[in-house]
Motif scaffolding. Structure first.
Motif, PDB file in Angstrom:
ATOM      1  N   SER A  25       0.843  -1.194   0.000  1.00 53.12           N
ATOM      2  CA  SER A  25       0.000   0.000   0.000  1.00 53.12           C
ATOM      3  C   SER A  25       0.877   1.242   0.000  1.00 53.12           C
ATOM      4  CB  SER A  25      -0.909   0.029   1.238  1.00 53.12           C
ATOM      5  OG  SER A  25      -1.682  -1.155   1.335  1.00 53.12           O
ATOM      6  N   ALA A  26       0.451   2.254  -0.774  1.00 55.99           N
ATOM      7  CA  ALA A  26       1.208   3.507  -0.836  1.00 55.99           C
ATOM      8  C   ALA A  26       0.235   4.652  -1.093  1.00 55.99           C
ATOM      9  CB  ALA A  26       2.270   3.459  -1.923  1.00 55.99           C
ATOM     10  N   ASN A  27       0.556   5.810  -0.558  1.00 47.02           N
ATOM     11  CA  ASN A  27      -0.305   6.980  -0.694  1.00 47.02           C
ATOM     12  C   ASN A  27       0.060   7.784  -1.938  1.00 47.02           C
ATOM     13  OD1 ASN A  27      -1.746   6.531   1.743  1.00 47.02           O
ATOM     14  ND2 ASN A  27      -0.016   7.354   2.894  1.00 47.02           N
ATOM     15  N   GLY A  28      -0.979   8.237  -2.630  1.00 44.54           N
ATOM     16  CA  GLY A  28      -0.782   9.059  -3.813  1.00 44.54           C
ATOM     17  C   GLY A  28      -2.065   9.792  -4.119  1.00 44.54           C
ATOM     18  N   VAL A  29      -2.327  10.026  -5.400  1.00 48.19           N
ATOM     19  CA  VAL A  29      -3.568  10.672  -5.827  1.00 48.19           C
ATOM     20  C   VAL A  29      -4.187   9.846  -6.940  1.00 48.19           C
ATOM     21  CG1 VAL A  29      -2.812  12.981  -5.171  1.00 48.19           C
ATOM     22  CG2 VAL A  29      -2.332  12.145  -7.477  1.00 48.19           C
ATOM     23  N   ASP A  30      -5.498  10.003  -7.107  1.00 47.53           N
ATOM     24  CA  ASP A  30      -6.178   9.296  -8.185  1.00 47.53           C
ATOM     25  C   ASP A  30      -6.108  10.116  -9.475  1.00 47.53           C
ATOM     26  OD1 ASP A  30      -8.092  11.320  -7.947  1.00 47.53           O
ATOM     27  OD2 ASP A  30      -9.561  10.038  -6.940  1.00 47.53           O
ATOM     28  N   ASP A  31      -6.818   9.677 -10.490  1.00 47.39           N
ATOM     29  CA  ASP A  31      -6.754  10.347 -11.785  1.00 47.39           C
ATOM     30  C   ASP A  31      -7.313  11.762 -11.744  1.00 47.39           C
ATOM     31  OD1 ASP A  31      -5.646   8.069 -12.847  1.00 47.39           O
ATOM     32  OD2 ASP A  31      -7.543   7.281 -13.632  1.00 47.39           O
ATOM     33  N   ASN A  32      -8.078  12.065 -10.717  1.00 53.22           N
ATOM     34  CA  ASN A  32      -8.648  13.404 -10.575  1.00 53.22           C
ATOM     35  C   ASN A  32      -7.865  14.286  -9.603  1.00 53.22           C
ATOM     36  OD1 ASN A  32     -10.900  12.842 -12.311  1.00 53.22           O
ATOM     37  ND2 ASN A  32     -11.811  11.663 -10.627  1.00 53.22           N
ATOM     38  N   GLY A  33      -6.735  13.767  -9.123  1.00 53.78           N
ATOM     39  CA  GLY A  33      -5.913  14.554  -8.205  1.00 53.78           C
ATOM     40  C   GLY A  33      -6.322  14.468  -6.758  1.00 53.78           C
ATOM     41  N   ASN A  34      -7.249  13.569  -6.435  1.00 59.16           N
ATOM     42  CA  ASN A  34      -7.693  13.409  -5.054  1.00 59.16           C
ATOM     43  C   ASN A  34      -6.822  12.399  -4.322  1.00 59.16           C
ATOM     44  OD1 ASN A  34     -10.011  15.130  -5.422  1.00 59.16           O
ATOM     45  ND2 ASN A  34     -10.961  13.444  -6.554  1.00 59.16           N
ATOM     46  N   PRO A  35      -6.612  12.582  -3.016  1.00 57.06           N
ATOM     47  CA  PRO A  35      -5.791  11.625  -2.266  1.00 57.06           C
ATOM     48  C   PRO A  35      -6.354  10.213  -2.357  1.00 57.06           C
ATOM     49  CG  PRO A  35      -6.180  13.606  -0.968  1.00 57.06           C
ATOM     50  CD  PRO A  35      -7.075  13.697  -2.177  1.00 57.06           C
TER      51      PRO A  35
END
Length: 269
Positions: A25-35
């Motif tokens: 698991s890793a933190n990033g953003v989705d295709d819409n820029g949301n966490p």
């Protein structure tokens, strides 16, 4: 990046663990820029699918990455196919990307007794590995390196996660050996990794006549030392092996942080 041990038993499920499966698991953003927390699986061996559901909703799996096509590393794709295809309430998560050796789609279809055309293509997006060519999944970059195991294709997987912090970004590196004996590709994949998840299915003395199949604890330690890794986490230990003996073997060749993978434990990389 976090690593959760779903299954760590070597070659077949044991009484306390399924066969190989590791949730990253890793933190990033989705295709819409949301966490977003991104979740991938390294292998999905027999017995893993049930235990996996304790830790993640199956709809939240972003991709599955297979090291090779022995049953203890891929067979529960068959069960996941049932979830996707036959859930009476529907499956809204779309086709799950499955990265693996050439022939993964046909092998899974044959394992389930299906005609390979269409096989499981409606459920999974099958993508063939290309040696040393990275793929990106959210904040994760995964690179396959060829290793030495008695099957046409077997890979160690280098996983690099670049995650946001209050001061910018941080990159962490996890390497998963898959199944292998000593190999230059394994050292290359593990170079400077923060955590090296490495198989150690054989014992010194007992298994010395078998070449090109698995590592011992001692040889896993040698690979970790050659790659200059931060931590060594031994895995794929069969039920007939004593994990203490395996770790003692590794300690003779590796002097860094050392532990044995346990199903249900989460490690921060």
């Amino acid at each position: 990046m976090q690593l959760t041990i779903i299954g760590a038993s070597g070659s077949f499920p044991g009484p306390g663990s399924p066969a190989s499966c590791y949730l990253v698991s890793a933190n990033g953003v989705d295709d819409n820029g949301n966490p977003k927390t991104w979740r991938i699986l390294l292998d999905l061996g027999n017995g893993a699918l049930g235990t996996l559901q304790r830790y993640v909703a199956l709809e939240d799996i972003d991709a599955i990455l297979l090291s090779h096509l022995h049953p203890d590393h891929f067979m529960d794709l068959c069960g996941l196919h049932v979830v996707v295809r036959w859930n009476p309430y529907g499956w809204d998560a779309g086709r799950i990307p499955v990265y693996g050796p050439a022939g993964t789609a046909d092998r899974t279809a044959i394992a389930y007794g299906m005609d390979p055309d269409p096989g499981m293509h409606p459920d999974f997006e099958f993508i063939d590995w290309r040696q040393r060519q990275a793929v990106e999944i959210g904040p994760l970059k995964i690179t396959p390196y060829p290793v030495r195991h008695p099957i046409e294709e077997s890979y160690a997987l280098r996983v690099e996660a670049t995650e946001p912090t209050p001061d910018g970004e941080v990159t962490s590196v996890l390497t998963y050996s898959g199944d292998t004996d000593t190999a230059p590709g394994l050292v290359e994949a593990a170079r400077d990794a923060h955590l090296f998840l490495c198989e150690a299915a054989f014992h010194e003395g007992r298994d010395d006549a078998i070449d090109g199949v698995h590592l011992t604890g001692k040889r896993a330690g040698e690979m970790a030392t050659a790659a200059d890794v931060g931590r060594l986490l031994l895995t794929h230990i069969p039920v007939w092996n004593d994990p203490l003996v395996t770790s003692q073997e590794a300690r003779t060749t590796f002097d860094g942080q050392l532990a044995v993978a346990v199903s249900g434990v989460t490690y921060t990389v």
